[in-house]
Design an enzyme around this catalytic site. Structure first.
Site, PDB file in Angstrom:
ATOM      1  N   LYS A 186       9.408  40.010  15.678  1.00 46.92           N
ATOM      2  CA  LYS A 186       9.363  40.930  16.823  1.00 46.92           C
ATOM      3  C   LYS A 186       8.041  41.712  16.828  1.00 46.92           C
ATOM      4  O   LYS A 186       7.292  41.690  15.833  1.00 46.92           O
ATOM      5  CB  LYS A 186      10.566  41.878  16.754  1.00 46.92           C
ATOM      6  CG  LYS A 186      11.911  41.158  16.953  1.00 46.92           C
ATOM      7  CD  LYS A 186      13.070  42.160  16.973  1.00 46.92           C
ATOM      8  CE  LYS A 186      14.405  41.475  17.168  1.00 46.92           C
ATOM      9  NZ  LYS A 186      15.526  42.436  17.256  1.00 46.92           N
ATOM     10  N   TYR A 240      17.866  38.036  26.218  1.00 51.35           N
ATOM     11  CA  TYR A 240      18.856  39.045  25.821  1.00 51.35           C
ATOM     12  C   TYR A 240      19.966  39.213  26.863  1.00 51.35           C
ATOM     13  O   TYR A 240      20.629  40.246  26.885  1.00 51.35           O
ATOM     14  CB  TYR A 240      18.159  40.378  25.561  1.00 51.35           C
ATOM     15  CG  TYR A 240      17.482  40.467  24.197  1.00 51.35           C
ATOM     16  CD1 TYR A 240      18.180  40.172  23.023  1.00 51.35           C
ATOM     17  CD2 TYR A 240      16.160  40.875  24.077  1.00 51.35           C
ATOM     18  CE1 TYR A 240      17.570  40.253  21.779  1.00 51.35           C
ATOM     19  CE2 TYR A 240      15.538  40.962  22.826  1.00 51.35           C
ATOM     20  CZ  TYR A 240      16.253  40.651  21.688  1.00 51.35           C
ATOM     21  OH  TYR A 240      15.654  40.742  20.451  1.00 51.35           O
ATOM     22  N   PHE A 297      21.590  49.932  25.628  1.00 56.89           N
ATOM     23  CA  PHE A 297      20.247  49.814  25.054  1.00 56.89           C
ATOM     24  C   PHE A 297      19.454  48.644  25.647  1.00 56.89           C
ATOM     25  O   PHE A 297      18.352  48.341  25.181  1.00 56.89           O
ATOM     26  CB  PHE A 297      20.319  49.682  23.522  1.00 56.89           C
ATOM     27  CG  PHE A 297      21.173  48.536  23.024  1.00 56.89           C
ATOM     28  CD1 PHE A 297      20.652  47.254  22.929  1.00 56.89           C
ATOM     29  CD2 PHE A 297      22.488  48.740  22.644  1.00 56.89           C
ATOM     30  CE1 PHE A 297      21.421  46.186  22.490  1.00 56.89           C
ATOM     31  CE2 PHE A 297      23.275  47.685  22.195  1.00 56.89           C
ATOM     32  CZ  PHE A 297      22.736  46.408  22.121  1.00 56.89           C
ATOM     33  N   ARG A 310      20.240  33.689   9.225  1.00 49.56           N
ATOM     34  CA  ARG A 310      20.875  34.988   9.530  1.00 49.56           C
ATOM     35  C   ARG A 310      21.125  35.760   8.230  1.00 49.56           C
ATOM     36  O   ARG A 310      20.944  36.978   8.176  1.00 49.56           O
ATOM     37  CB  ARG A 310      22.192  34.785  10.285  1.00 49.56           C
ATOM     38  CG  ARG A 310      22.034  34.185  11.667  1.00 49.56           C
ATOM     39  CD  ARG A 310      21.632  35.175  12.710  1.00 49.56           C
ATOM     40  NE  ARG A 310      22.638  36.202  12.941  1.00 49.56           N
ATOM     41  CZ  ARG A 310      22.557  37.115  13.906  1.00 49.56           C
ATOM     42  NH1 ARG A 310      21.508  37.153  14.721  1.00 49.56           N
ATOM     43  NH2 ARG A 310      23.499  38.011  14.062  1.00 49.56           N
ATOM     44  N   THR A 328      21.979  43.584  11.264  1.00 49.10           N
ATOM     45  CA  THR A 328      21.191  44.025  12.429  1.00 49.10           C
ATOM     46  C   THR A 328      20.543  45.382  12.178  1.00 49.10           C
ATOM     47  O   THR A 328      19.361  45.581  12.471  1.00 49.10           O
ATOM     48  CB  THR A 328      22.116  44.124  13.664  1.00 49.10           C
ATOM     49  OG1 THR A 328      22.784  42.878  13.831  1.00 49.10           O
ATOM     50  CG2 THR A 328      21.329  44.469  14.915  1.00 49.10           C
ATOM     51  N   ARG A 339      15.309  42.276   6.846  1.00 52.51           N
ATOM     52  CA  ARG A 339      15.521  43.608   7.421  1.00 52.51           C
ATOM     53  C   ARG A 339      15.749  44.658   6.348  1.00 52.51           C
ATOM     54  O   ARG A 339      15.341  45.816   6.509  1.00 52.51           O
ATOM     55  CB  ARG A 339      16.685  43.563   8.411  1.00 52.51           C
ATOM     56  CG  ARG A 339      16.330  42.830   9.704  1.00 52.51           C
ATOM     57  CD  ARG A 339      17.568  42.456  10.482  1.00 52.51           C
ATOM     58  NE  ARG A 339      17.272  41.964  11.826  1.00 52.51           N
ATOM     59  CZ  ARG A 339      18.192  41.391  12.597  1.00 52.51           C
ATOM     60  NH1 ARG A 339      19.434  41.248  12.157  1.00 52.51           N
ATOM     61  NH2 ARG A 339      17.869  40.961  13.803  1.00 52.51           N
ATOM     62  N   ASN A 390      13.738  46.066  14.053  1.00 54.36           N
ATOM     63  CA  ASN A 390      14.311  45.385  12.890  1.00 54.36           C
ATOM     64  C   ASN A 390      13.613  44.057  12.587  1.00 54.36           C
ATOM     65  O   ASN A 390      14.188  43.152  12.004  1.00 54.36           O
ATOM     66  CB  ASN A 390      15.830  45.234  13.032  1.00 54.36           C
ATOM     67  CG  ASN A 390      16.221  44.442  14.268  1.00 54.36           C
ATOM     68  OD1 ASN A 390      15.370  43.963  15.006  1.00 54.36           O
ATOM     69  ND2 ASN A 390      17.513  44.280  14.476  1.00 54.36           N
ATOM     70  N   HIS A 441      14.178  38.350  14.957  1.00 51.43           N
ATOM     71  CA  HIS A 441      15.331  37.844  15.709  1.00 51.43           C
ATOM     72  C   HIS A 441      15.691  36.471  15.177  1.00 51.43           C
ATOM     73  O   HIS A 441      14.805  35.687  14.843  1.00 51.43           O
ATOM     74  CB  HIS A 441      15.004  37.708  17.202  1.00 51.43           C
ATOM     75  CG  HIS A 441      16.007  36.847  17.931  1.00 51.43           C
ATOM     76  ND1 HIS A 441      17.198  37.355  18.382  1.00 51.43           N
ATOM     77  CD2 HIS A 441      16.030  35.516  18.198  1.00 51.43           C
ATOM     78  CE1 HIS A 441      17.904  36.364  18.927  1.00 51.43           C
ATOM     79  NE2 HIS A 441      17.212  35.239  18.817  1.00 51.43           N
ATOM     80  N   GLU A 499      18.134  29.262  23.172  1.00 51.01           N
ATOM     81  CA  GLU A 499      16.906  30.025  22.921  1.00 51.01           C
ATOM     82  C   GLU A 499      15.709  29.103  22.669  1.00 51.01           C
ATOM     83  O   GLU A 499      14.597  29.382  23.131  1.00 51.01           O
ATOM     84  CB  GLU A 499      17.140  30.985  21.748  1.00 51.01           C
ATOM     85  CG  GLU A 499      18.151  32.074  22.126  1.00 51.01           C
ATOM     86  CD  GLU A 499      18.661  32.906  20.957  1.00 51.01           C
ATOM     87  OE1 GLU A 499      18.221  32.693  19.808  1.00 51.01           O
ATOM     88  OE2 GLU A 499      19.522  33.784  21.203  1.00 51.01           O
TER      89      GLU A 499
HETATM   90  P1  RTP Z   1      18.836  39.654  17.146  1.00 52.06           P
HETATM   91  O1  RTP Z   1      19.592  39.120  18.351  1.00 52.06           O
HETATM   92  O2  RTP Z   1      17.610  40.452  17.514  1.00 52.06           O
HETATM   93  O3  RTP Z   1      18.558  38.586  16.127  1.00 52.06           O
HETATM   94  O4  RTP Z   1      19.754  40.702  16.396  1.00 52.06           O
HETATM   95  P2  RTP Z   1      21.304  40.594  16.076  1.00 52.06           P
HETATM   96  O5  RTP Z   1      21.856  39.279  16.546  1.00 52.06           O
HETATM   97  O6  RTP Z   1      21.428  40.925  14.633  1.00 52.06           O
HETATM   98  O7  RTP Z   1      21.877  41.760  16.949  1.00 52.06           O
HETATM   99  P3  RTP Z   1      22.390  41.754  18.462  1.00 52.06           P
HETATM  100  O8  RTP Z   1      23.763  42.326  18.474  1.00 52.06           O
HETATM  101  O9  RTP Z   1      22.187  40.422  19.101  1.00 52.06           O
HETATM  102  O10 RTP Z   1      21.423  42.817  19.141  1.00 52.06           O
HETATM  103  C1  RTP Z   1      20.157  42.419  19.604  1.00 52.06           C
HETATM  104  C2  RTP Z   1      19.157  43.481  19.252  1.00 52.06           C
HETATM  105  O11 RTP Z   1      19.449  44.649  19.994  1.00 52.06           O
HETATM  106  C3  RTP Z   1      19.068  45.781  19.254  1.00 52.06           C
HETATM  107  N1  RTP Z   1      20.210  46.687  19.173  1.00 52.06           N
HETATM  108  N2  RTP Z   1      20.096  47.976  19.422  1.00 52.06           N
HETATM  109  N3  RTP Z   1      20.649  50.707  19.855  1.00 52.06           N
HETATM  110  C4  RTP Z   1      21.605  49.904  19.425  1.00 52.06           C
HETATM  111  O12 RTP Z   1      22.716  50.309  19.180  1.00 52.06           O
HETATM  112  C5  RTP Z   1      21.304  48.498  19.247  1.00 52.06           C
HETATM  113  N4  RTP Z   1      22.162  47.549  18.888  1.00 52.06           N
HETATM  114  C6  RTP Z   1      21.451  46.391  18.844  1.00 52.06           C
HETATM  115  C7  RTP Z   1      18.642  45.323  17.878  1.00 52.06           C
HETATM  116  O13 RTP Z   1      17.231  45.306  17.813  1.00 52.06           O
HETATM  117  C8  RTP Z   1      19.192  43.910  17.787  1.00 52.06           C
HETATM  118  O14 RTP Z   1      18.394  43.118  16.949  1.00 52.06           O
HETATM  119 MG    MG Z   2      21.568  38.541  18.501  1.00 57.35          MG
END
Ligand code: RTP
Ligand code: MG
Length: 148
Positions: free
Chosen positions: A9, A49, A57, A85, A91, A102, A112, A115, A126
């Site tokens: 990122k 996204y 967010f 992962r 996350t 992370r 973080n 991705h 993706e």
């Molecule tokens: P990613 O998609 O980036 O690999 O991360 P992830 O699967 O671990 O998490 P995901 O639930 O898909 O969330 C995507 C990205 O959104 C941001 N986020 N912000 N402010 C918040 O509460 C919040 N929750 C998630 C994070 O940057 C996360 O990587």
């Molecule tokens: Mg994700």
């Protein structure tokens, strides 16, 4: 061979962590089949996204991921989606175990560092959003008889 989409990122690129992150997946034994440094257009970020469109967010997420260059990658290997992962960690970096990307480098849930696709369906979607078939390489015809 299973493939996944991983992306350093903007915070990771800005902090010069591309090499560190690539090295972890190389040392693990996965193969890099596609990579590019790029700026993500807003429309692509919104598609990528899309599953978070209704989350509070979402706006911040799109603003951040389009705020600077990212390093987009496709990696392949057995079980690469789930293993990547695990190597990324939780996350929220505050919950991510030491030794994970992370856990070692992440600062906040927004910043973080990396991705990674979370399922075979996400990986396929993706990879298709970020790469053309012609941008992915094939190692199967490599000549290996010079190395022993
Ligand atoms: P990613 O998609 O980036 O690999 O991360 P992830 O699967 O671990 O998490 P995901 O639930 O898909 O969330 C995507 C990205 O959104 C941001 N986020 N912000 N402010 C918040 O509460 C919040 N929750 C998630 C994070 O940057 C996360 O990587
Ligand atoms: Mg994700």
């Amino acid at each position: 061979m299973e493939k996944t989409f991983l992306m350093v990122k903007p915070d990771g690129v800005q902090r010069n962590l591309i090499g560190e992150i690539v090295a972890r997946f190389e040392k693990k034994g996965f193969q890099l089949v596609g990579a590019k440094l790029m700026s993500i257009p807003v429309e692509l970020a919104e598609k990528h996204y899309g599953e978070h469109k209704e989350r509070p967010f979402f706006g911040e997420l799109v603003d951040f991921i389009t705020s600077g260059p990212v390093f987009a990658m496709v990696w392949q290997g057995e079980n690469v989606i789930a293993t990547a992962r695990q190597m990324m960690g939780s996350t929220n970096p505050k919950d991510a175990a030491p030794g994970t990307i992370r856990g070692d480098f992440g600062l906040t849930v927004g910043k973080n560092v990396i991705h990674g696709s979370d399922s075979p369906a996400s990986a396929e979607r993706e990879i298709g959003l970020f790469f053309k078939e012609s941008e992915l390489v094939d190692y199967s015809k490599l000549i290996n008889d010079w190395i022993y």
